[in-house]
Design an enzyme around this catalytic site. Sequence first.
Site, PDB file in Angstrom:
ATOM      1  N   ARG A   1       0.657  -1.183   0.225  1.00 14.76           N
ATOM      2  CA  ARG A   1      -0.516  -0.177  -0.495  1.00 14.76           C
ATOM      3  C   ARG A   1       1.066   1.297   0.116  1.00 14.76           C
ATOM      4  O   ARG A   1       0.716   1.963  -0.453  1.00 14.76           O
ATOM      5  CB  ARG A   1      -0.772  -0.241   1.266  1.00 14.76           C
ATOM      6  CG  ARG A   1      -1.730  -0.683   1.137  1.00 14.76           C
ATOM      7  CD  ARG A   1      -2.439  -0.902   0.091  1.00 14.76           C
ATOM      8  NE  ARG A   1      -3.836  -0.031   0.094  1.00 14.76           N
ATOM      9  CZ  ARG A   1      -4.377   0.589  -1.191  1.00 14.76           C
ATOM     10  NH1 ARG A   1      -3.957   0.004  -2.163  1.00 14.76           N
ATOM     11  NH2 ARG A   1      -5.208   1.314  -0.983  1.00 14.76           N
TER      12      ARG A   1
ATOM     13  N   SER B   1       4.916   6.032  12.436  1.00 13.78           N
ATOM     14  CA  SER B   1       3.567   5.549  11.938  1.00 13.78           C
ATOM     15  C   SER B   1       3.318   6.541  11.276  1.00 13.78           C
ATOM     16  O   SER B   1       3.516   7.904  11.440  1.00 13.78           O
ATOM     17  CB  SER B   1       3.509   5.306  13.145  1.00 13.78           C
ATOM     18  OG  SER B   1       2.532   5.563  14.539  1.00 13.78           O
ATOM     19  N   CYS B   2       1.879   6.696  10.368  1.00 10.05           N
ATOM     20  CA  CYS B   2       0.965   7.642  10.441  1.00 10.05           C
ATOM     21  C   CYS B   2       0.402   8.221  11.549  1.00 10.05           C
ATOM     22  O   CYS B   2       0.091   9.547  10.979  1.00 10.05           O
ATOM     23  CB  CYS B   2       0.320   7.061   9.343  1.00 10.05           C
ATOM     24  SG  CYS B   2      -0.748   5.168  10.517  1.00 10.05           S
ATOM     25  N   THR B   3       0.143   7.748  12.201  1.00 12.97           N
ATOM     26  CA  THR B   3      -0.557   7.989  12.847  1.00 12.97           C
ATOM     27  C   THR B   3       0.389   8.892  14.423  1.00 12.97           C
ATOM     28  O   THR B   3       0.289  10.557  14.908  1.00 12.97           O
ATOM     29  CB  THR B   3      -1.543   6.972  14.519  1.00 12.97           C
ATOM     30  OG1 THR B   3      -2.096   6.285  13.845  1.00 12.97           O
ATOM     31  CG2 THR B   3      -1.499   7.930  15.316  1.00 12.97           C
TER      32      THR B   3
ATOM     33  N   ARG C   1      -6.796  -8.862  16.551  1.00 12.28           N
ATOM     34  CA  ARG C   1      -6.784  -8.940  15.182  1.00 12.28           C
ATOM     35  C   ARG C   1      -7.013  -9.916  14.208  1.00 12.28           C
ATOM     36  O   ARG C   1      -6.893  -9.637  13.296  1.00 12.28           O
ATOM     37  CB  ARG C   1      -5.020  -7.978  14.255  1.00 12.28           C
ATOM     38  CG  ARG C   1      -4.712  -6.852  15.124  1.00 12.28           C
ATOM     39  CD  ARG C   1      -3.789  -5.511  14.884  1.00 12.28           C
ATOM     40  NE  ARG C   1      -3.667  -5.138  15.426  1.00 12.28           N
ATOM     41  CZ  ARG C   1      -2.181  -3.795  15.125  1.00 12.28           C
ATOM     42  NH1 ARG C   1      -1.359  -4.611  13.765  1.00 12.28           N
ATOM     43  NH2 ARG C   1      -1.897  -3.154  16.262  1.00 12.28           N
TER      44      ARG C   1
ATOM     45  N   THR D   1      -6.080  -2.723   8.257  1.00 17.80           N
ATOM     46  CA  THR D   1      -5.469  -2.167   7.599  1.00 17.80           C
ATOM     47  C   THR D   1      -4.914  -4.211   7.042  1.00 17.80           C
ATOM     48  O   THR D   1      -5.396  -4.413   7.368  1.00 17.80           O
ATOM     49  CB  THR D   1      -3.892  -2.052   8.576  1.00 17.80           C
ATOM     50  OG1 THR D   1      -3.424  -2.824   9.539  1.00 17.80           O
ATOM     51  CG2 THR D   1      -4.157  -0.486   8.357  1.00 17.80           C
ATOM     52  N   ASN D   2      -4.150  -4.177   6.144  1.00 12.87           N
ATOM     53  CA  ASN D   2      -3.618  -5.436   5.777  1.00 12.87           C
ATOM     54  C   ASN D   2      -3.104  -6.568   6.832  1.00 12.87           C
ATOM     55  O   ASN D   2      -3.136  -7.975   6.232  1.00 12.87           O
ATOM     56  CB  ASN D   2      -2.636  -5.508   4.747  1.00 12.87           C
ATOM     57  CG  ASN D   2      -3.773  -5.054   2.883  1.00 12.87           C
ATOM     58  OD1 ASN D   2      -4.065  -5.942   3.294  1.00 12.87           O
ATOM     59  ND2 ASN D   2      -2.760  -4.314   2.289  1.00 12.87           N
TER      60      ASN D   2
ATOM     61  N   ASN E   1      -4.127   7.514   6.557  1.00  6.42           N
ATOM     62  CA  ASN E   1      -2.783   6.677   7.125  1.00  6.42           C
ATOM     63  C   ASN E   1      -2.183   7.048   5.726  1.00  6.42           C
ATOM     64  O   ASN E   1      -1.043   6.169   5.926  1.00  6.42           O
ATOM     65  CB  ASN E   1      -3.604   5.863   7.990  1.00  6.42           C
ATOM     66  CG  ASN E   1      -4.716   5.002   7.797  1.00  6.42           C
ATOM     67  OD1 ASN E   1      -5.834   5.773   7.613  1.00  6.42           O
ATOM     68  ND2 ASN E   1      -4.408   3.570   7.095  1.00  6.42           N
TER      69      ASN E   1
END
Length: 481
Positions: free
Chosen positions: A138, A288-290, A334, A319-320, A453
């Site tokens: 991604r 990370s994105c966060t 998860r 997410t993947n 994200n």
Amino acid sequence: MTVNEDSFTNWKHREEIAESMIPIIGKLHRERDVTVLLHSRSLVNKSVVSILKAHRFARQIAGKELSVTETLPFLQALTTLDLGPSQIDIGMLAATYKADDRGLSVEAFTAEAVAGATGANKIERREGRDVVLYGFGRIGRLVARLLIEKSGSGNGLRLRAIVVRGGGDQDIIKRASLLRRDSIHGQFQGTITVDEANSTIVANGNEIKVIYADDPTKVDYTAYGIKNAILIDNTGKWRDREGLSKHLRPGIDKVVLTAPGKGDVPNIVHGVNHDTIKPDEQILSCASCTTNAIVPPLKAMEDEFGVLRGHVETVHSFTNDQNLLDNYHKSERRGRSAPLNMVITETGAASAVAKALPDLKAKITGSSIRVPVPDVSIAILNLQLARETDRQEVLEYLREVSLTSPLRRQIDFISAPDAVSSDFIGSRHASIVDAGALKVDGDNAILYLWYDNEFGYSCQVVRVVQYVSGVEYPTYPAPAV
């Protein structure tokens, strides 16, 4: 003439002006390596309607729509100057010109505002820097799109290769198709062809070698003509210095990780601590994105109000690494179906704040809930401030930060009362302050921060890569400090 006819005539007139801006923007980009922005949004390779929408969006930030009739004179003034590589924000030029009371002409004001990019002051165009993507998931594919988009001037970053594990029949065809079409981010803007015999993808004229390897220590990049390259590891398989050092092979000079780094690997959030990167540092992380979403507004709030403690709750798209349907997973929860459930999980973003903001003494805690949307998340940042304030003061401050501060590429601002997550797909900012959701009570402030994200984070990654490669050009007018 009726009101409707008058409005339509006005629209057609603005369309004509926007159309006249396109070749000027393109020529500045191709010939002088100048990127024209409008309130931190690039206008390069944008359509007539996209340019008009960017001007319209200014009302969400500044409270008033910006007209192309206001910005065109500044764009025309740029063409008369001896400009070097730079980013020039014509929205900021128009805004600061309005506030200037010296009676200067547009041409004189523009020349003064961008003086650092002209004549003897201008930066010389630099030789392009090779980039290799290790992994093509991604984030890898979105970073590829951004690198290809930014290669239009012929300088800057050049995507030379992607490294993936060996696949089956038509592997390269399938990977090219995933680059060409994306269920969330839409069609690739341009053309893509595949040369199977030479294991090459050609995207908008950029020849990208596809290298198959299961072990980074087995690749000699110089065999493909790659030299002094920056390798972006999108796999997250290695996150400490020892593991990431495996990438330092012939042809690779630096390694950038698109996940939080462990141990002594620097976690970099562009706009906040990218200037702390040591010139000889070969391995670093983009966190990370966060972390990228919360650290810029956290720094902004600390600078103005002081922060004593805080908690971040992220409502994050799936997410993947989650399962489509219930199945075994090494992490708790998860393994449960991502599209069918809200899933409580952990986030390392709060602990990563200490690496990006070492001077922040406030204790920050965090937790996360994964929800059934494919992209765009929201971080709810609950802060105890060092002084009392009110909602209006915080709103005005964050709006100004998004417009004129050094964090204006990281922090966006929106006041639309009906904004929802899908509105922010494709946002290039690290986070977007939702003005309508902001809550302030004395020394307590709760910020609601949207972030793409995937794409917003990928933009932050590319900014870090531009910085370490030496092709991040200055922005004019200079942001307020």
